[in-house]
Design a protein around this motif. Structure first.
Motif, short mmCIF file in Angstrom:
data_model
loop_
_atom_site.label_atom_id
_atom_site.label_comp_id
_atom_site.label_asym_id
_atom_site.label_seq_id
_atom_site.Cartn_x
_atom_site.Cartn_y
_atom_site.Cartn_z
N PHE A 88 0.84 -1.19 0.00
CA PHE A 88 0.00 0.00 0.00
C PHE A 88 0.88 1.25 0.00
CE2 PHE A 88 -1.99 3.33 2.71
CZ PHE A 88 -2.98 3.74 1.83
N MET A 89 1.92 1.24 0.83
CA MET A 89 2.82 2.40 0.90
C MET A 89 3.54 2.63 -0.43
SD MET A 89 1.99 3.45 3.79
CE MET A 89 3.09 4.83 4.02
N GLN A 90 3.82 1.55 -1.16
CA GLN A 90 4.49 1.65 -2.45
C GLN A 90 3.54 2.15 -3.55
OE1 GLN A 90 7.81 0.79 -3.13
NE2 GLN A 90 8.02 0.61 -0.91
N TYR A 91 2.29 1.73 -3.50
CA TYR A 91 1.37 1.96 -4.62
C TYR A 91 0.32 3.04 -4.39
CZ TYR A 91 3.20 -1.99 -7.22
OH TYR A 91 4.02 -2.83 -7.93
N LYS A 92 0.18 3.56 -3.17
CA LYS A 92 -0.91 4.51 -2.92
C LYS A 92 -0.80 5.77 -3.77
CE LYS A 92 1.13 6.78 1.08
NZ LYS A 92 0.96 7.20 2.44
N ASP A 93 0.42 6.17 -4.14
CA ASP A 93 0.60 7.36 -4.98
C ASP A 93 0.56 7.02 -6.48
OD1 ASP A 93 0.81 9.01 -2.74
OD2 ASP A 93 2.97 8.62 -2.57
N GLN A 94 0.30 5.73 -6.78
CA GLN A 94 0.22 5.30 -8.17
C GLN A 94 -1.22 4.94 -8.55
OE1 GLN A 94 3.33 2.45 -9.32
NE2 GLN A 94 4.36 2.92 -7.40
N GLY A 95 -2.17 5.35 -7.73
CA GLY A 95 -3.58 5.13 -8.05
C GLY A 95 -4.14 3.80 -7.59
N VAL A 96 -3.48 3.17 -6.62
CA VAL A 96 -3.99 1.91 -6.09
C VAL A 96 -4.34 2.12 -4.62
CG1 VAL A 96 -3.48 -0.51 -5.57
CG2 VAL A 96 -2.62 0.51 -7.69
N GLN A 97 -5.57 1.78 -4.26
CA GLN A 97 -6.02 1.94 -2.88
C GLN A 97 -6.30 0.58 -2.25
OE1 GLN A 97 -6.06 4.87 -1.27
NE2 GLN A 97 -5.21 5.72 -3.15
N VAL A 98 -6.19 0.52 -0.95
CA VAL A 98 -6.52 -0.68 -0.19
C VAL A 98 -7.71 -0.34 0.70
CG1 VAL A 98 -5.77 -2.23 1.67
CG2 VAL A 98 -4.18 -1.64 -0.16
N ILE A 99 -8.69 -1.22 0.71
CA ILE A 99 -9.77 -1.14 1.69
C ILE A 99 -9.81 -2.51 2.37
CG2 ILE A 99 -12.22 -0.79 2.14
CD1 ILE A 99 -12.41 0.78 -0.46
N ALA A 100 -9.56 -2.51 3.66
CA ALA A 100 -9.59 -3.75 4.43
C ALA A 100 -10.91 -3.80 5.18
CB ALA A 100 -8.42 -3.79 5.39
N VAL A 101 -11.73 -4.80 4.87
CA VAL A 101 -13.05 -4.94 5.47
C VAL A 101 -12.97 -5.99 6.58
CG1 VAL A 101 -15.48 -5.47 5.10
CG2 VAL A 101 -14.16 -4.34 3.29
N ASN A 102 -13.09 -5.53 7.82
CA ASN A 102 -13.13 -6.46 8.94
C ASN A 102 -14.54 -7.01 9.02
OD1 ASN A 102 -13.93 -6.80 12.01
ND2 ASN A 102 -11.78 -7.35 11.77
N VAL A 103 -14.63 -8.29 9.37
CA VAL A 103 -15.92 -8.98 9.32
C VAL A 103 -16.66 -8.93 10.65
CG1 VAL A 103 -15.35 -10.43 7.36
CG2 VAL A 103 -14.77 -11.19 9.65
N GLY A 104 -17.00 -7.73 11.09
CA GLY A 104 -17.94 -7.55 12.20
C GLY A 104 -17.40 -7.64 13.60
N GLU A 105 -16.14 -7.35 13.80
CA GLU A 105 -15.60 -7.37 15.16
C GLU A 105 -15.75 -6.00 15.81
OE1 GLU A 105 -11.96 -9.97 15.63
OE2 GLU A 105 -11.91 -9.56 13.48
N SER A 106 -15.40 -5.92 17.09
CA SER A 106 -15.55 -4.65 17.80
C SER A 106 -14.50 -3.64 17.34
CB SER A 106 -15.41 -4.88 19.31
OG SER A 106 -14.05 -5.12 19.65
#
Length: 174
Positions: A88-106
């Motif tokens: 993510f740190m390498q690619y975030k300025d190249q138009g690639v985003q990360v979305i991490a979806v946690n499955v319902g924890e607190s």
């Protein structure tokens, strides 16, 4: 005594019959299994991250999205998180985003996990499992690669290596 047993057996058989009838009814009347298909538009969703910011998938059009479903209790998920963060740190300025979806924890459990692993990408929590269901996620971890047009170009179930993540980022880079 015999009459009581007959009544009990009849009641049990009626309950079993009702359960079988309901199962058949539920299976035949439910919607078609909505699986996310490669080449088709990714199901849109809107979730809030740990900082209270809203993330709507459709807002990321024009960028590649690395969509990862995970849980704090999932050991393969935990192993891949530092690799996802590095890429993510390498690619975030190249138009690639990360979305991490946690499955319902607190929020607290997810916050502690993110701090322990020094994660810098957006982490959202799917509290009611609607996004997880929309993407037919099971088991974890699962990653979807979404191109700049919002279409799913690939998915991967299982633990990712850093090299695999890097190749996925290259695949979705606009």
């Amino acid at each position: 005594m015999k009459k009581q047993r007959l009544v009990m057996r009849t009641v049990i058989l009626l309950i079993l019959g009702a359960a079988i009838a309901y199962t058949l009814y539920a299976n035949f009347t439910k919607d078609e299994n909505k699986t996310v298909e490669k080449g088709k538009e990714a199901p849109d969703f809107s979730l809030v991250d740990l900082n209270g910011e809203k993330h709507q998938l459709s807002d990321y059009k024009g960028q590649g999205v690395f969509l990862n479903f995970w849980g704090t209790w999932c050991k393969p998920c935990e192993k891949e998180m530092p690799f996802i963060n590095n890429q993510f740190m390498q690619y975030k300025d190249q138009g690639v985003q990360v979305i991490a979806v946690n499955v319902g924890e607190s929020d607290l459990a997810v916050q502690k996990f993110a701090q322990r692993h020094k994660l810098e990408f957006p982490i959202v929590i799917d509290k009611d499992s609607q996004v997880m269901q929309a993407y037919s996620v099971n088991p974890l971890p699962v990653t979807f690669l979404i191109d700049k047009n919002g279409n799913v170009i690939d998915s991967y179930t299982g633990e990712l290596t850093e090299a695999k993540i890097k190749s996925f980022m290259e695949k979705i880079k606009p």
